[in-house]
Write a protein that holds these residues in place. Sequence first.
Motif, mmCIF file in Angstrom:
data_model
loop_
_atom_site.group_PDB
_atom_site.id
_atom_site.type_symbol
_atom_site.label_atom_id
_atom_site.label_comp_id
_atom_site.label_asym_id
_atom_site.label_seq_id
_atom_site.Cartn_x
_atom_site.Cartn_y
_atom_site.Cartn_z
ATOM 1 N N UNK A 34 12.540 -7.013 4.147
ATOM 2 C CA UNK A 34 11.893 -5.765 3.815
ATOM 3 C C UNK A 34 10.418 -5.905 3.505
ATOM 4 N N UNK A 35 9.694 -4.816 3.713
ATOM 5 C CA UNK A 35 8.306 -4.686 3.259
ATOM 6 C C UNK A 35 8.297 -3.718 2.083
ATOM 7 N N UNK A 36 7.747 -4.173 0.979
ATOM 8 C CA UNK A 36 7.611 -3.353 -0.217
ATOM 9 C C UNK A 36 6.133 -3.199 -0.535
ATOM 10 N N UNK A 37 5.817 -2.214 -1.339
ATOM 11 C CA UNK A 37 4.447 -2.093 -1.822
ATOM 12 C C UNK A 37 4.466 -1.730 -3.301
ATOM 13 N N UNK A 38 3.428 -2.192 -3.971
ATOM 14 C CA UNK A 38 3.241 -1.877 -5.384
ATOM 15 C C UNK A 38 1.901 -1.179 -5.523
ATOM 16 N N UNK A 39 1.966 0.083 -5.874
ATOM 17 C CA UNK A 39 0.750 0.883 -6.007
ATOM 18 C C UNK A 39 -0.002 0.473 -7.272
ATOM 19 N N UNK A 40 -1.310 0.695 -7.304
ATOM 20 C CA UNK A 40 -2.093 0.350 -8.502
ATOM 21 C C UNK A 40 -1.539 1.036 -9.740
ATOM 22 N N UNK A 41 -1.366 0.280 -10.797
ATOM 23 C CA UNK A 41 -0.884 0.837 -12.051
ATOM 24 C C UNK A 41 0.616 1.037 -12.130
ATOM 25 N N UNK A 42 1.321 0.794 -11.049
ATOM 26 C CA UNK A 42 2.774 0.965 -11.058
ATOM 27 C C UNK A 42 3.467 -0.367 -11.350
ATOM 28 N N UNK A 43 4.539 -0.283 -12.101
ATOM 29 C CA UNK A 43 5.230 -1.502 -12.502
ATOM 30 C C UNK A 43 6.159 -2.011 -11.405
ATOM 31 N N UNK A 44 6.776 -1.079 -10.701
ATOM 32 C CA UNK A 44 7.781 -1.471 -9.722
ATOM 33 C C UNK A 44 7.263 -1.340 -8.298
ATOM 34 N N UNK A 45 7.946 -2.064 -7.429
ATOM 35 C CA UNK A 45 7.639 -1.999 -6.013
ATOM 36 C C UNK A 45 8.567 -0.977 -5.352
ATOM 37 N N UNK A 46 8.054 -0.315 -4.333
ATOM 38 C CA UNK A 46 8.869 0.608 -3.570
ATOM 39 C C UNK A 46 8.991 0.096 -2.138
#
Length: 123
Positions: A34-46
């Motif tokens: 999978x490819x996940x991303x973690x947005x700035x300031x977010x704790x979890x990856x989506x």
Amino acid sequence: SQVVESGGGLVQPGGSTTLSCAVAGFSLEHYSVGWFRQAPGKEHKEVTCVSRPEGGTYCADSVKGRFTVSRDNAKNMLWLQMNNLKPEDTGVYYCAESHYTMTVITEDMYETWGQGTRVTVST
């Protein structure tokens, strides 16, 4: 097992870029990746997109129609083609290996993670 991402950088809104993921220590043909991303300031990856070993793919609604995941099992490589990028696509993108053959979309279902590569969508 080892996973290494590359690509990314600064991209203008509406632009495109491709991320690469090289895996070592396991055969890509057996598992979903999978490819996940973690947005700035977010704790979890989506999750963004998942590639299953038989060739099927899944992409989240937020990126569907804009992102495409592909793999080459012989080369042990995975790619994420990202088109029509938006500022909200900004984040650190991670490639991760699961020990499943089905689509899995949560972080805890993945075993081995890369170090991540940053994508910034901005003018």
